[in-house]
Motif scaffolding. Structure first.
Motif: not given
Length: 177
Positions: A60-73
């Motif tokens: 829901a936050r979307g791309a742009g933050a490192r933490w979102t990529r780390a969680i979605l990895a």
């Protein structure tokens, strides 16, 4: 990017949460079909809901933050939980050690500025371990603090949404009785 207090973020979070929970259920039903009558334990359900909520929040936050990529990895949720517990235990131990050495005067050989720098360095290392994606060496302190603030704000929104969902489920359950 949607702000965590906006209605669109909350709606996207709920939609993503439902999809993630359905995928979790499908995944466990495939693995549990071999054992007759095997149901998820309370602990397994808790882990499944937590990982689903984290994935939903990051999506829901979307791309742009490192933490979102780390969680979605792709990562194992069980390893993630064990790692978080170890981090919390380690941070608690460092805090106790830090306060003891501070009371003792820090050995008397170092000045106040050096003690402050060590304290900031230790706290920055602890923050890197807590924030998803913070372990990346390319992240400087300013970026790490921005990521931490963004992550905490979104965690707070996640708690608020889940609290509202829980209250709605409790109300609907009590109206059935």
């Amino acid at each position: 990017m949607q702000g965590p207090s906006t209605k669109s973020f909350r709606q996207a979070f709920l939609e993503n949460l439902l999809v993630s929970l359905q995928l979790q259920q499908e995944h466990t039903s495939k693995h549990d079909s071999s054992s007759v009558g095997a149901a998820m334990s309370l602990h397994e359900r808790k882990l499944a809901v937590k990982s689903s909520a984290d994935v939903a929040m990051a999506a829901a936050r979307g791309a742009g933050a490192r933490w979102t990529r780390a969680i979605l990895a792709p990562a194992s949720s069980a390893c993630k939980v064990k790692r978080c517990r170890r981090i919390v235990i380690r941070c608690r131990g460092q805090k106790r050690t830090l306060t003891r050495s501070a009371r003792a005067g820090g050995g008397g050989t170092s000045n106040g500025g050096e003690v402050a720098r060590r304290l900031v360095r230790r706290r920055t290392m602890a923050l890197r371990q807590v924030i998803p994606g913070g372990q990346d060496a390319a992240v400087d302190e300013a970026t790490l603090l921005r990521e931490a603030m963004d992550y905490v704000v979104h965690l707070r929104a996640q708690v608020d949404v889940l609290r509202h969902v829980s209250e709605a489920v409790q109300r609907s359950g009590s109206s059935i009785l």
